[in-house]
Write a protein that holds these residues in place. Structure first.
Motif, mmCIF file in Angstrom:
data_model
loop_
_atom_site.group_PDB
_atom_site.id
_atom_site.type_symbol
_atom_site.label_atom_id
_atom_site.label_comp_id
_atom_site.label_asym_id
_atom_site.label_seq_id
_atom_site.Cartn_x
_atom_site.Cartn_y
_atom_site.Cartn_z
ATOM 1 N N ASP A 207 0.502 -1.029 0.147
ATOM 2 C CA ASP A 207 -0.316 -0.243 0.180
ATOM 3 C C ASP A 207 0.987 1.663 0.178
ATOM 4 O O ASP A 207 0.142 2.246 -0.326
ATOM 5 C CB ASP A 207 -0.690 0.255 1.142
ATOM 6 C CG ASP A 207 -1.982 -1.013 1.086
ATOM 7 O OD1 ASP A 207 -2.241 -1.345 0.371
ATOM 8 O OD2 ASP A 207 -2.660 -1.020 2.375
ATOM 9 N N TYR A 210 1.876 2.550 -3.604
ATOM 10 C CA TYR A 210 0.747 3.498 -3.778
ATOM 11 C C TYR A 210 0.427 4.878 -3.831
ATOM 12 O O TYR A 210 0.741 4.528 -2.616
ATOM 13 C CB TYR A 210 -0.496 2.569 -4.403
ATOM 14 C CG TYR A 210 -0.220 1.452 -5.190
ATOM 15 C CD1 TYR A 210 0.843 0.278 -6.206
ATOM 16 C CD2 TYR A 210 -0.673 -0.117 -4.108
ATOM 17 C CE1 TYR A 210 0.443 -0.258 -6.849
ATOM 18 C CE2 TYR A 210 0.169 -1.160 -4.598
ATOM 19 C CZ TYR A 210 0.197 -1.304 -6.174
ATOM 20 O OH TYR A 210 0.620 -2.705 -6.937
ATOM 21 N N TYR A 211 -0.601 5.875 -4.882
ATOM 22 C CA TYR A 211 -0.322 6.979 -4.209
ATOM 23 C C TYR A 211 -1.454 7.183 -5.140
ATOM 24 O O TYR A 211 -2.416 8.353 -4.765
ATOM 25 C CB TYR A 211 0.135 7.759 -4.949
ATOM 26 C CG TYR A 211 1.857 8.552 -4.735
ATOM 27 C CD1 TYR A 211 2.579 8.702 -3.413
ATOM 28 C CD2 TYR A 211 3.170 7.652 -4.719
ATOM 29 C CE1 TYR A 211 3.397 7.980 -2.561
ATOM 30 C CE2 TYR A 211 4.308 7.118 -4.544
ATOM 31 C CZ TYR A 211 4.292 7.944 -3.399
ATOM 32 O OH TYR A 211 5.748 7.834 -2.114
ATOM 33 N N PHE A 212 -2.357 5.867 -5.369
ATOM 34 C CA PHE A 212 -3.628 6.349 -5.753
ATOM 35 C C PHE A 212 -4.928 6.839 -4.744
ATOM 36 O O PHE A 212 -5.231 7.927 -5.157
ATOM 37 C CB PHE A 212 -4.724 5.085 -6.299
ATOM 38 C CG PHE A 212 -3.959 4.771 -7.921
ATOM 39 C CD1 PHE A 212 -4.426 5.282 -8.832
ATOM 40 C CD2 PHE A 212 -3.083 3.570 -7.820
ATOM 41 C CE1 PHE A 212 -3.770 4.873 -10.113
ATOM 42 C CE2 PHE A 212 -2.371 3.139 -9.139
ATOM 43 C CZ PHE A 212 -2.787 3.612 -9.849
ATOM 44 N N ASN A 213 -5.052 6.959 -3.642
ATOM 45 C CA ASN A 213 -5.861 6.652 -2.277
ATOM 46 C C ASN A 213 -5.481 8.579 -1.530
ATOM 47 O O ASN A 213 -6.002 8.924 -1.579
ATOM 48 C CB ASN A 213 -5.663 6.390 -1.361
ATOM 49 C CG ASN A 213 -6.374 4.734 -1.166
ATOM 50 O OD1 ASN A 213 -7.180 4.469 -2.568
ATOM 51 N ND2 ASN A 213 -5.993 4.077 -0.803
ATOM 52 N N ASN A 214 -4.274 8.800 -1.965
ATOM 53 C CA ASN A 214 -3.243 10.309 -1.574
ATOM 54 C C ASN A 214 -4.051 11.319 -2.930
ATOM 55 O O ASN A 214 -4.381 12.175 -2.493
ATOM 56 C CB ASN A 214 -1.824 9.892 -1.385
ATOM 57 C CG ASN A 214 -2.181 8.933 -0.772
ATOM 58 O OD1 ASN A 214 -1.803 8.065 -1.052
ATOM 59 N ND2 ASN A 214 -1.000 9.695 0.026
ATOM 60 N N GLU A 216 -6.815 13.577 -4.244
ATOM 61 C CA GLU A 216 -7.808 14.174 -4.523
ATOM 62 C C GLU A 216 -8.545 15.139 -5.085
ATOM 63 O O GLU A 216 -9.184 16.120 -4.844
ATOM 64 C CB GLU A 216 -7.931 14.347 -2.548
ATOM 65 C CG GLU A 216 -7.598 12.805 -1.921
ATOM 66 C CD GLU A 216 -7.326 13.548 0.093
ATOM 67 O OE1 GLU A 216 -7.762 14.622 0.146
ATOM 68 O OE2 GLU A 216 -7.207 12.695 0.539
ATOM 69 N N GLN A 241 -9.768 2.980 -8.941
ATOM 70 C CA GLN A 241 -8.741 3.859 -7.582
ATOM 71 C C GLN A 241 -8.436 4.641 -7.497
ATOM 72 O O GLN A 241 -7.809 4.147 -6.549
ATOM 73 C CB GLN A 241 -6.803 2.358 -9.044
ATOM 74 C CG GLN A 241 -7.493 1.270 -9.811
ATOM 75 C CD GLN A 241 -8.194 0.239 -9.416
ATOM 76 O OE1 GLN A 241 -8.157 0.023 -8.041
ATOM 77 N NE2 GLN A 241 -9.593 -0.478 -9.761
ATOM 78 N N TYR A 242 -9.096 5.852 -8.476
ATOM 79 C CA TYR A 242 -8.697 6.778 -7.573
ATOM 80 C C TYR A 242 -9.349 6.884 -6.518
ATOM 81 O O TYR A 242 -10.547 8.113 -7.256
ATOM 82 C CB TYR A 242 -7.932 7.995 -8.673
ATOM 83 C CG TYR A 242 -6.800 8.059 -9.826
ATOM 84 C CD1 TYR A 242 -6.214 8.791 -9.395
ATOM 85 C CD2 TYR A 242 -7.081 6.371 -11.028
ATOM 86 C CE1 TYR A 242 -5.425 8.832 -10.346
ATOM 87 C CE2 TYR A 242 -6.477 6.878 -11.969
ATOM 88 C CZ TYR A 242 -4.954 7.766 -11.215
ATOM 89 O OH TYR A 242 -3.998 7.678 -11.926
ATOM 90 N N LYS A 243 -9.712 6.805 -5.660
ATOM 91 C CA LYS A 243 -10.939 6.638 -4.909
ATOM 92 C C LYS A 243 -11.184 7.576 -3.537
ATOM 93 O O LYS A 243 -13.242 8.153 -3.158
ATOM 94 C CB LYS A 243 -10.562 5.510 -3.617
ATOM 95 C CG LYS A 243 -10.414 3.812 -4.505
ATOM 96 C CD LYS A 243 -10.001 2.673 -3.393
ATOM 97 C CE LYS A 243 -9.248 1.423 -4.167
ATOM 98 N NZ LYS A 243 -10.738 1.114 -4.831
ATOM 99 N N ASN A 244 -9.950 8.359 -3.528
ATOM 100 C CA ASN A 244 -10.765 9.820 -2.924
ATOM 101 C C ASN A 244 -10.707 10.849 -3.899
ATOM 102 O O ASN A 244 -10.914 12.120 -3.790
ATOM 103 C CB ASN A 244 -9.433 10.444 -2.348
ATOM 104 C CG ASN A 244 -9.836 8.691 -1.334
ATOM 105 O OD1 ASN A 244 -10.923 8.769 -0.326
ATOM 106 N ND2 ASN A 244 -9.161 8.176 -0.431
#
Length: 291
Positions: A207, A210-214, A216, A241-244
């Motif tokens: 985890d 990856y920076y996908f969740n970062n 925003e 994957q770009y959840k946020n």
């Protein structure tokens, strides 16, 4: 309007330089664009698109990933190129984004990705410099997400063509196959590993890598009917994957200017009106593109 185009070499943390072009407007609108290319596509493919936006005041950067085009792609050198696909995001894309931000410190920075460019953004540690993202046919390459004959083609590409041909040449000879620019061996080996897994690039790292969740920021994810390289299901997957992020998905189903855009049409001048102008509207005002 006169647009100045400068050839640049941008140093990276991995010790090599990336070939880039900077498109400078006469009068800046304090907005910067970085274009992150599709796999094996030369930066010059995006030059008319870059010029169009520069004419409206954007400072635009294009670049070749390491091993492509002017970024050390000579076959004798390519045989010794040890970069992998992840490094195109973590190192190459990251270096250009950081350079563009440093050169235009107060400007809003928009990353426009084509195909694989949107995948490797998830490895870019300089994501915090990016204010908006436009993903053009950026997708998963998992072979079971493709349809018809392309289902078989993707299986063959990952399971047969890459592993058999690459060791013979010491790199992947895309030009001999009539595909795109030649590719570094470790890059295609990693790409093939991704393509065999349902979770694609999300299958292989921790985890923390990856920076996908970062991310925003606002993201516009575009796809097009008839695009055999990025069918709608694959583009949906990557957008998820770009959840946020504040993501808007737009899928174009109708011909534009009597033709379908497919995988490469977005950046072709014949689709400038209305596609480029709609993209600019979204960047400037947040207005969602429509068919």
């Amino acid at each position: 309007m006169i647009i100045e185009v400068k050839d640049l070499n941008i140093a990276t943390d991995n010790g090599y330089s990336i070939s880039s072009q900077q498109f400078l407007p006469e009068n800046s609108n304090d907005k910067t664009i970085v274009i992150s290319s599709a796999t094996g596509v030369l930066q010059k493919f995006y030059s008319r698109f870059a010029t169009y936006f520069a004419e409206y005041g954007f400072t635009v950067y294009t670049f070749d990933y390491y091993g492509i085009g002017k970024s050390d792609s000579n076959p004798s050198r390519l045989k010794h190129n040890n970069c992998n696909l992840k490094s195109w995001g973590k190192n190459d894309q990251a270096a250009v984004v950081a350079f563009a931000k440093k050169q235009n410190i107060r400007a809003e920075l928009i990353l426009i990705t084509h195909s694989i460019g949107g995948q490797i953004t998830g490895f870019n540690p300089n994501y915090n410099f990016i204010d908006k993202i436009v993903m053009v046919a950026s997708q998963s390459g998992y072979w079971k997400y493709f349809n018809g004959i392309h289902f078989a083609k993707m299986w063959l590409f990952w399971h047969v063509i890459i592993p058999i041909i690459t060791p013979i040449f010491g790199y992947f000879p895309s030009k001999k196959l009539g595909l795109f620019e030649n590719l570094p061996k470790n890059m295609v080996y990693e790409w093939a590993k991704w393509g065999k897994q349902k979770n694609y690039l999300m299958h292989f790292y921790t985890d923390e890598e990856y920076y996908f969740n970062n991310i925003e920021v606002p993201v516009l994810s575009l796809s097009f009917s008839g695009d055999n390289f990025a069918p709608i299901k694959t583009v949906d997957w990557l957008a998820q994957q770009y959840k946020n992020a504040k993501t808007e998905r737009v899928h174009f189903t109708k011909p534009i200017n009597s033709a379908m855009l497919k995988h490469f049409g977005f950046f072709k001048q014949k689709f400038k009106d209305p596609i480029w102008s709609m993209t600019m509207d979204w960047i400037l005002t947040g207005k969602k593109p429509h068919e």
